[in-house]
Design a protein around this motif. Structure first.
Motif, PDB file in Angstrom:
ATOM      1  N   ASN A  26       2.114  -1.609   0.898  1.00 62.81           N
ATOM      2  CA  ASN A  26       2.890  -1.493  -0.305  1.00 62.81           C
ATOM      3  C   ASN A  26       2.793  -0.272  -1.039  1.00 62.81           C
ATOM      4  O   ASN A  26       2.135   0.781  -0.540  1.00 62.81           O
ATOM      5  CB  ASN A  26       2.337  -2.755  -1.444  1.00 62.81           C
ATOM      6  N   ARG A  37       1.835   1.015  -3.833  1.00 59.26           N
ATOM      7  CA  ARG A  37       0.444   1.395  -4.577  1.00 59.26           C
ATOM      8  C   ARG A  37      -0.496   1.933  -3.604  1.00 59.26           C
ATOM      9  O   ARG A  37      -1.180   3.089  -3.517  1.00 59.26           O
ATOM     10  CB  ARG A  37      -0.094   0.023  -5.000  1.00 59.26           C
ATOM     11  N   ALA A  38      -0.644   1.524  -2.348  1.00 58.37           N
ATOM     12  CA  ALA A  38      -1.299   1.935  -1.209  1.00 58.37           C
ATOM     13  C   ALA A  38      -0.887   3.168  -0.936  1.00 58.37           C
ATOM     14  O   ALA A  38      -1.626   4.241  -0.661  1.00 58.37           O
ATOM     15  CB  ALA A  38      -1.430   1.024  -0.062  1.00 58.37           C
ATOM     16  N   ASN A  61      -1.717   5.869  -3.100  1.00 55.17           N
ATOM     17  CA  ASN A  61      -3.190   6.160  -3.121  1.00 55.17           C
ATOM     18  C   ASN A  61      -3.797   7.111  -2.212  1.00 55.17           C
ATOM     19  O   ASN A  61      -4.611   8.035  -2.351  1.00 55.17           O
ATOM     20  CB  ASN A  61      -4.061   4.919  -3.410  1.00 55.17           C
ATOM     21  N   GLU A  77      -2.309  10.914  -0.508  1.00 47.13           N
ATOM     22  CA  GLU A  77      -2.730  12.439  -1.222  1.00 47.13           C
ATOM     23  C   GLU A  77      -2.863  13.655  -0.140  1.00 47.13           C
ATOM     24  O   GLU A  77      -2.183  14.544  -0.446  1.00 47.13           O
ATOM     25  CB  GLU A  77      -3.604  12.356  -2.310  1.00 47.13           C
ATOM     26  N   ARG A 107     -12.021  10.029  11.020  1.00 49.79           N
ATOM     27  CA  ARG A 107     -11.378   9.161  10.221  1.00 49.79           C
ATOM     28  C   ARG A 107     -12.217   7.857  10.866  1.00 49.79           C
ATOM     29  O   ARG A 107     -12.466   6.775   9.865  1.00 49.79           O
ATOM     30  CB  ARG A 107     -10.096   8.840  10.647  1.00 49.79           C
ATOM     31  N   TYR A 161     -18.421  13.036   4.580  1.00 48.20           N
ATOM     32  CA  TYR A 161     -17.638  13.101   3.191  1.00 48.20           C
ATOM     33  C   TYR A 161     -18.220  12.510   2.130  1.00 48.20           C
ATOM     34  O   TYR A 161     -18.160  13.065   0.931  1.00 48.20           O
ATOM     35  CB  TYR A 161     -16.180  12.164   3.597  1.00 48.20           C
ATOM     36  N   VAL A 198     -13.653  16.952   0.440  1.00 48.58           N
ATOM     37  CA  VAL A 198     -12.200  16.686   0.786  1.00 48.58           C
ATOM     38  C   VAL A 198     -11.573  17.630   1.613  1.00 48.58           C
ATOM     39  O   VAL A 198     -11.928  18.802   1.696  1.00 48.58           O
ATOM     40  CB  VAL A 198     -11.358  16.883  -0.807  1.00 48.58           C
ATOM     41  N   THR A 232      -3.755  15.022 -12.463  1.00 49.54           N
ATOM     42  CA  THR A 232      -4.452  13.561 -12.414  1.00 49.54           C
ATOM     43  C   THR A 232      -5.580  13.507 -13.346  1.00 49.54           C
ATOM     44  O   THR A 232      -5.970  12.260 -13.291  1.00 49.54           O
ATOM     45  CB  THR A 232      -4.939  13.253 -10.919  1.00 49.54           C
TER      46      THR A 232
END
Lengths: 330, 480
Positions: A2, A4-5, A8, A11, A188, A197, A269, A321
């Motif tokens: 979706n 929204r994902a 999010n 970025e 990942r 991280y 990051v 942000t």
């Protein structure tokens, strides 16, 4: 997925994409002026030229992710390069594998020394590695007594390993490709990397989750050191000479590549893909400037501008942000 | 009463000769909320750190479910089922919610992290809690209340049986508190044992069934909330009766000192008009996010207004809400902090004088009762209440005419609170004006001569002292 994902988690991905687009535009522009530039052979050459930068930047990235920095990386590289050359001079018939192992271990130990000082003595990383940067160079001088190890003192196998080709790419290029792939997947999908991280993003919260941020820093330094060690051999073999001052100041280019690649200097990051693209970006600039007839000094200037612009962009993204005490409005 | 789920007996802990816990007992029961009460320095934080595996106790025993346990590391605490919601929001801003819940415990398939499974499990927990955000949200974009929910969700993922809420409401609005309490009750009803640490008595009486009081590192009382009241708890906490929490002296109101007309700043507040008279304490009440802090910053001059005007008093001082970030320079000494806004007076030729600074600091340490070794002590080593007194001192030393206090007693203990109130009242009685911004109703009602209520950037009501009641203020401040 979706919307929204997408908003999010993209970025970092969006950043990588932007940098990739910029790099592609740069490539197209250079090719437009010099049609031979995009020829596979030439690009393979650019990759070969950039391979060591890529490998070092991946290692450096780990250190920066956990709020450290490794200024001693190039010195460590030079030290391990000298070790490799001296070992090869003493045992010319030993082959490449022992050299690789030797540099891996020696580089890892140098990294571990940095890491221990940062972890156990809680010294600031920039101070520790500023110190070891000089120490490692000093050790090279002691080992070599200030003398050079030249091409005629190196065995054929030692020299040719980096230049050997497979599917049109050199060992160096393949090394960078494989390490990049390992980093992209590993960062990942491995728990240790995710903890890294976390430790960089919020060390205190990480400690409560059972992740020791100091230990994470130590591990990052060891890996960065091991990579620098192996790159030491690759560097010496590629340029066919070892002396005290090889790769002098190269650590700054490595750190620059990380910053351009989107690694936040404050830790927590950064993506491996971004770092690789950042290195390629620098690699293309570096290889095309002589074509345009621009001197090496301008290259430093351009590097600097690129870093400042990259940092400026990421700072602006953060400001955008930030919302403090904003009341919901009707 | 059934056996407690968690029992601490005679726990001791010292740090380099300083005794933080001198034998405390604590019992937490299944399906029950126990409030832990005590002044700052009573040993609450040390206890939390022991229960979360950060510090090991020097002596004493901890029993979980009837058997003795050692909580050697944070991971051990997690494995024992002890979850903590930290006051400082210990979350990972750069990571998404799902990963925050599973840090160092990522579900894996083989050696690789199972991102999809992790998202699904996180989403299930969030749904259970009725959270208003999704598992793939980056935590940095959430508000403080939502970050607390993330921490609670993390405890749920770890199947915590004991949940410690360490002053979770300190920076929440009323609505957010209500939401947090709803979730806390939900966990209680599932059989969790909750430990609720708070300085706010109304919350304690709203949420807790049991209480435990610490004073100076010792347990001084415990029992059922139903069998006690606020005064008794305060007496236990401070070891002496607190005669008057709000020693507001009646002042004679004089001519206007400050006049604010149609003040506005885009996106923050608009159309603010009021005046402040000599001798007056003007309370500004509202929920977090109503625009009060922004207004204070504009009045002080830290930010500019887009519209309107402020006229009157030239010398305005602001004691900001964020006392550690904006109010003081933590690594500096008390003397240096107090000297900072007073350098024109202390160093008229540009050269500072340590003697003059120390003299000024000593004077204020005495006047405000700052508990410190001396002017050279660093502010970061003081307790919250004493830090706040230093911030007050540095501004009062300028002899301002108007003092703006933004949440001046947030998170400080009862004794320091009373001192701050006394100083404020005295300052006003001397013919100066005070603007008191607070989310604490008793404080607003007890201290103010007049109360303005802000909601969403606008003034929504004005109440003189004798008319203001909790109910009226609350109704004006919320959207009801």
């Amino acid at each position: 997925m979706n919307l929204r994902a997408y908003r999010n988690w993209s970025e970092a991905a969006r950043r990588d994409l932007k940098l990739a687009a910029l790099t592609a535009i740069l490539l197209v522009a250079v090719t437009w002026k010099f049609p031979g530039y995009a020829a596979p052979r030439n690009l393979a050459g650019v990759l070969d030229d950039t391979a060591i930068l890529i490998m070092l930047a991946l290692g450096q990235m780990l250190v920066i992710l956990v709020r450290g920095i490794d200024l001693s990386m190039a010195a460590n590289l030079a030290l391990c390069g000298m070790l490799a050359a001296l070992f090869n001079r003493a045992y010319p018939g030993a082959g490449v594998l022992p050299v690789l192992l030797l540099t891996l271990v020696a580089g890892g130990l140098s990294g571990a020394f940095n890491g221990l000082l940062v972890w156990k003595l809680k010294l600031p990383p920039i101070v520790v590695t500023l110190g070891t940067m000089s120490v490692y160079r000093g050790v090279i001088f002691l080992l070599s007594k200030g003398a050079w190890v030249n091409e005629n003192e190196m065995s054929r196998g030692f020299l040719e390993f980096t230049r050997a080709q497979f599917l049109g790419l050199t060992t160096l290029a393949w090394g960078a490709i494989l390490l990049s792939a390992a980093f992209i997947v590993g960062l990942r999908y491995s728990r240790a990397a995710r903890n890294l991280y976390a430790a960089g993003g919020n060390p205190e919260a990480a400690a409560y989750a059972g992740v020791d941020p100091g230990r994470m820093q130590f591990m990052a330094y060891v890996i960065a050191g091991a990579i620098a060690g192996v790159c030491g051999y690759l560097w010496v073999a590629r340029f066919a000479v070892a002396y005290t001052d090889i790769a002098l100041g190269f650590e700054l280019q490595v750190i620059a590549a990380c910053l351009i690649g989107g690694v936040a200097i404050g830790g927590g990051v950064g993506s491996a893909l971004g770092v690789v693209i950042g290195c390629l970006f620098l690699g293309i600039i570096r290889s095309s400037l002589p074509l345009v007839g621009v001197s090496a000094f301008w290259q430093m200037f351009i590097n600097g501008v690129v870093i400042l612009v990259a940092v400026l962009l990421s700072a602006r993204a953060r400001l955008g942000t930030r919302t403090i005490l904003e009341a919901p409005r009707t | 009463m059934p056996a407690p789920l968690l029992r601490l007996s005679d726990v001791h802990k010292s740090f380099g000769g300083v005794r933080a816990l001198a034998g405390v007992d604590l019992e937490l029961h299944r399906g029950s909320v126990t409030a832990l009460i005590g002044e700052n320095g009573a040993g609450k934080s040390t206890l939390v750190k022991i229960l979360s595996g950060v510090h090991a106790p020097d002596a004493g025993s901890i029993e979980l479910d009837g058997s003795a346990v050692r909580i050697a590391t944070p991971v051990a605490a997690r494995d024992l089922g002890i979850g903590v919601v930290h006051q400082e929001c210990l979350v990972f801003d750069h990571l998404d919610v799902a990963e925050n819940l599973f840090i160092n415990a990522h579900p894996r398939r083989g050696a690789l992290i199972d991102w999809r499974g992790m998202q699904a499990r996180a989403a299930a927990v969030l749904r259970e809690l009725g959270a208003d955000f999704t598992a793939d949200t980056r935590v940095g974009t959430l508000g403080i209340a939502q970050k607390h929910v993330v921490q609670i969700a993390r405890a749920l993922v770890n199947e915590s049986r004991v949940l410690i809420l360490d002053e979770p409401t300190a920076s929440l609005s009323q609505r957010e508190c209500a939401e947090l309490f709803r979730i806390a009750r939900q966990l209680r009803d599932r059989g969790c044992a909750l430990l609720f640490i708070s300085h706010r008595f109304d919350e304690i009486f709203e949420l807790a069934d049991r209480y435990a009081v610490f004073r100076d590192g010792s347990s001084v009382g415990a029992g059922d909330i139903a069998g006690t009241d606020r005064d008794r708890l305060i007496r236990l906490m401070v070891g002496r009766p607190v005669e008057q929490l709000f020693p507001r002296q009646e002042a004679v109101l004089g001519e206007p000192l400050l006049r604010v007309e149609n003040l506005g700043r885009a996106g923050e507040f608009e159309d603010i008009s009021f005046s402040l008279r000599r001798g007056e304490i003007l309370g500004i009440y509202g929920l977090v996010g109503a625009g009060r802090t922004e207004l204070a910053q504009v009045l002080f001059g830290a930010r500019r207004a887009d519209r309107g005007s402020v006229s009157g008093a030239a010398d305005i001082a602001l004691v900001p809400e964020d006392r550690q970030g904006q109010g003081s320079i933590l690594p500096f000494s008390i003397a240096a902090n107090i000297a900072l806004p007073n350098l024109e007076a202390l160093a008229p030729r540009g050269w500072t004088s340590a003697r003059a600074e120390n003299e000024l600091a000593r004077q204020w340490i005495g006047a405000l009762g700052i508990k410190a070794q001396g002017p050279a002590q660093r502010v970061q080593s003081l307790s919250g209440g004493n830090q706040q007194k230093v911030v007050l001192a540095k501004w009062l030393a300028r002899k301002p005419q108007v003092l703006i206090l933004d949440e001046p007693t947030k998170g400080i203990d009862v004794g320091a609170k009373a001192a701050v109130h006394a100083v404020t009242s005295e300052f006003a009685c001397a013919g100066n004006g005070v603007i008191l911004i607070s989310s604490e109703l008793p404080e607003i009602l007890g201290m103010s001569d007049r109360v303005l209520v802000m909601r969403r950037g606008r003034l929504r009501g004005e109440f003189p002292r004798h008319e203001a009641t909790s109910e009226l203020l609350l109704r004006a401040a919320s959207d009801a």
